[in-house]
Design a protein around this motif. Structure first.
Motif, PDB file in Angstrom:
ATOM      1  N   SER A 124     115.511 -14.642  18.500  1.00  0.00           N
ATOM      2  CA  SER A 124     114.416 -14.129  19.181  1.00  0.00           C
ATOM      3  C   SER A 124     113.674 -15.435  20.057  1.00  0.00           C
ATOM      4  O   SER A 124     112.503 -14.942  20.730  1.00  0.00           O
ATOM      5  CB  SER A 124     113.309 -13.440  18.224  1.00  0.00           C
ATOM      6  OG  SER A 124     112.853 -14.662  17.458  1.00  0.00           O
ATOM      7  N   SER A 145     121.109 -10.934  11.342  1.00  0.00           N
ATOM      8  CA  SER A 145     119.745 -10.207  10.582  1.00  0.00           C
ATOM      9  C   SER A 145     119.361 -11.025   9.294  1.00  0.00           C
ATOM     10  O   SER A 145     119.037 -10.493   8.150  1.00  0.00           O
ATOM     11  CB  SER A 145     120.316  -8.844  10.195  1.00  0.00           C
ATOM     12  OG  SER A 145     120.522  -8.105  11.477  1.00  0.00           O
ATOM     13  N   GLU A 146     119.331 -12.332   9.552  1.00  0.00           N
ATOM     14  CA  GLU A 146     119.105 -13.047   8.476  1.00  0.00           C
ATOM     15  C   GLU A 146     117.468 -12.979   8.104  1.00  0.00           C
ATOM     16  O   GLU A 146     116.969 -13.198   6.814  1.00  0.00           O
ATOM     17  CB  GLU A 146     119.324 -14.867   8.767  1.00  0.00           C
ATOM     18  CG  GLU A 146     118.980 -15.676   7.865  1.00  0.00           C
ATOM     19  CD  GLU A 146     119.765 -15.533   6.502  1.00  0.00           C
ATOM     20  OE1 GLU A 146     119.661 -16.453   5.504  1.00  0.00           O
ATOM     21  OE2 GLU A 146     120.876 -14.740   6.601  1.00  0.00           O
ATOM     22  N   PHE A 147     116.561 -12.678   9.181  1.00  0.00           N
ATOM     23  CA  PHE A 147     115.142 -12.693   8.973  1.00  0.00           C
ATOM     24  C   PHE A 147     114.613 -11.311   9.342  1.00  0.00           C
ATOM     25  O   PHE A 147     115.157 -10.949  10.274  1.00  0.00           O
ATOM     26  CB  PHE A 147     114.406 -13.733   9.612  1.00  0.00           C
ATOM     27  CG  PHE A 147     115.012 -15.039   8.961  1.00  0.00           C
ATOM     28  CD1 PHE A 147     114.506 -15.538   7.832  1.00  0.00           C
ATOM     29  CD2 PHE A 147     115.371 -15.864   9.945  1.00  0.00           C
ATOM     30  CE1 PHE A 147     114.914 -16.951   7.532  1.00  0.00           C
ATOM     31  CE2 PHE A 147     115.956 -17.230   9.589  1.00  0.00           C
ATOM     32  CZ  PHE A 147     115.821 -17.717   8.416  1.00  0.00           C
ATOM     33  N   TYR A 148     113.516 -10.887   8.794  1.00  0.00           N
ATOM     34  CA  TYR A 148     112.990  -9.622   9.142  1.00  0.00           C
ATOM     35  C   TYR A 148     111.652 -10.144   9.718  1.00  0.00           C
ATOM     36  O   TYR A 148     110.649 -10.181   8.689  1.00  0.00           O
ATOM     37  CB  TYR A 148     112.930  -8.430   7.945  1.00  0.00           C
ATOM     38  CG  TYR A 148     112.408  -7.203   8.672  1.00  0.00           C
ATOM     39  CD1 TYR A 148     113.055  -6.554   9.334  1.00  0.00           C
ATOM     40  CD2 TYR A 148     111.303  -6.733   8.086  1.00  0.00           C
ATOM     41  CE1 TYR A 148     112.780  -5.129   9.824  1.00  0.00           C
ATOM     42  CE2 TYR A 148     110.771  -5.525   8.492  1.00  0.00           C
ATOM     43  CZ  TYR A 148     111.521  -4.672   9.491  1.00  0.00           C
ATOM     44  OH  TYR A 148     111.132  -3.457   9.931  1.00  0.00           O
ATOM     45  N   LYS A 152     111.199  -6.640  13.088  1.00  0.00           N
ATOM     46  CA  LYS A 152     112.709  -6.638  13.798  1.00  0.00           C
ATOM     47  C   LYS A 152     113.429  -7.635  12.736  1.00  0.00           C
ATOM     48  O   LYS A 152     113.243  -8.600  12.361  1.00  0.00           O
ATOM     49  CB  LYS A 152     112.468  -7.071  14.998  1.00  0.00           C
ATOM     50  CG  LYS A 152     111.823  -6.069  15.879  1.00  0.00           C
ATOM     51  CD  LYS A 152     111.994  -6.905  17.581  1.00  0.00           C
ATOM     52  CE  LYS A 152     110.953  -5.802  18.330  1.00  0.00           C
ATOM     53  NZ  LYS A 152     110.971  -6.227  19.627  1.00  0.00           N
ATOM     54  N   TYR A 153     114.947  -7.136  12.873  1.00  0.00           N
ATOM     55  CA  TYR A 153     115.932  -8.326  12.302  1.00  0.00           C
ATOM     56  C   TYR A 153     116.053  -9.519  13.295  1.00  0.00           C
ATOM     57  O   TYR A 153     116.378  -9.042  14.422  1.00  0.00           O
ATOM     58  CB  TYR A 153     117.154  -7.593  11.759  1.00  0.00           C
ATOM     59  CG  TYR A 153     116.958  -6.442  10.639  1.00  0.00           C
ATOM     60  CD1 TYR A 153     116.682  -7.112   9.485  1.00  0.00           C
ATOM     61  CD2 TYR A 153     116.797  -5.227  10.792  1.00  0.00           C
ATOM     62  CE1 TYR A 153     116.660  -6.458   8.282  1.00  0.00           C
ATOM     63  CE2 TYR A 153     116.630  -4.619   9.526  1.00  0.00           C
ATOM     64  CZ  TYR A 153     116.539  -5.072   8.468  1.00  0.00           C
ATOM     65  OH  TYR A 153     116.132  -4.161   7.328  1.00  0.00           O
ATOM     66  N   VAL A 154     116.203 -10.553  12.844  1.00  0.00           N
ATOM     67  CA  VAL A 154     116.326 -11.519  13.881  1.00  0.00           C
ATOM     68  C   VAL A 154     117.709 -12.560  13.044  1.00  0.00           C
ATOM     69  O   VAL A 154     117.504 -12.863  11.944  1.00  0.00           O
ATOM     70  CB  VAL A 154     115.188 -12.530  13.814  1.00  0.00           C
ATOM     71  CG1 VAL A 154     115.279 -13.668  14.721  1.00  0.00           C
ATOM     72  CG2 VAL A 154     113.818 -11.509  14.515  1.00  0.00           C
ATOM     73  N   ASP A 155     118.419 -12.859  13.916  1.00  0.00           N
ATOM     74  CA  ASP A 155     119.186 -13.796  13.555  1.00  0.00           C
ATOM     75  C   ASP A 155     119.114 -15.477  13.586  1.00  0.00           C
ATOM     76  O   ASP A 155     118.007 -15.907  14.443  1.00  0.00           O
ATOM     77  CB  ASP A 155     120.470 -13.735  14.672  1.00  0.00           C
ATOM     78  CG  ASP A 155     121.238 -12.263  14.814  1.00  0.00           C
ATOM     79  OD1 ASP A 155     121.092 -11.575  14.026  1.00  0.00           O
ATOM     80  OD2 ASP A 155     122.076 -12.514  15.737  1.00  0.00           O
ATOM     81  N   ASP A 156     119.697 -16.081  12.630  1.00  0.00           N
ATOM     82  CA  ASP A 156     119.298 -17.734  12.446  1.00  0.00           C
ATOM     83  C   ASP A 156     120.345 -18.226  13.264  1.00  0.00           C
ATOM     84  O   ASP A 156     121.519 -18.127  12.609  1.00  0.00           O
ATOM     85  CB  ASP A 156     119.170 -17.902  11.140  1.00  0.00           C
ATOM     86  CG  ASP A 156     118.693 -19.258  10.890  1.00  0.00           C
ATOM     87  OD1 ASP A 156     118.068 -19.919  11.685  1.00  0.00           O
ATOM     88  OD2 ASP A 156     118.740 -19.743   9.523  1.00  0.00           O
TER      89      ASP A 156
END
Length: 167
Positions: A124, A145-148, A152-156
């Motif tokens: 993001s 989708s490592e974090f919410y 929203k799901y956010v990639d690392d």
């Protein structure tokens, strides 16, 4: 106006702690980190970021930005890798501080015998991804989708830069 001629880069010192704590509170939020830094005390900050564990860009006594570094793990077989993070005070962005810090970090790593710099960046945060790519970092992996965060799901995204022995 901040220019390369008006700031210098040096290792962090004890006296920088208050400004670094303040900068972390300004820079790290849900857009830049899954767990923003909010230091409870100077002592907690210094335990995590002792003097010399960051390169700081300073104008006089004012800290404009930093790049922090530490061994990626405590394992001897991984001591050739530094994990890094970089922050620039909001008032000093787009002045070349981050680029200068990244160049200084690469040179410091080379001098220390470090082979690889790695970092993590949220999907993001496209501005940071573009900056790291411009600095020669490449994507090594993506934790989908490592974090919410904020609904929203956010990639690392895992990125790295390999230190070359050439100058």
């Amino acid at each position: 106006m901040l220019t390369r001629q008006t700031y210098k880069i040096r290792p962090s010192e004890m006296k920088d702690a208050p400004q670094l704590i303040e900068m972390d509170a300004l820079v790290w939020d849900i857009h830049t980190s899954p767990a923003p830094f909010h230091w409870k005390s100077r002592q907690q900050f210094l335990q995590h970021c002792p003097p010399g564990s960051q390169l700081v860009a300073v104008q006089g006594e004012r800290v404009c930005g930093y790049v922090g570094f530490y061994p990626a793990t405590g394992m001897p077989v991984n001591r050739h890798v530094y994990e890094i993070n970089i922050a620039v005070h909001p008032n000093d962005r787009r002045s070349g501080v981050a680029t200068s810090l990244m160049h200084a970090m690469k040179e410091y790593a080379r001098e220390q015998g470090i082979h690889k710099l790695r970092l993590r960046v949220l999907s993001s945060n496209p501005g940071a991804i573009a900056f790291y790519t411009q600095c020669g970092f490449e994507t090594e992996g993506r934790l989908v989708s490592e974090f919410y965060i904020a609904g929203k799901y956010v990639d690392d995204i895992l990125m790295s830069y390999f230190i070359r022995n050439e100058r």
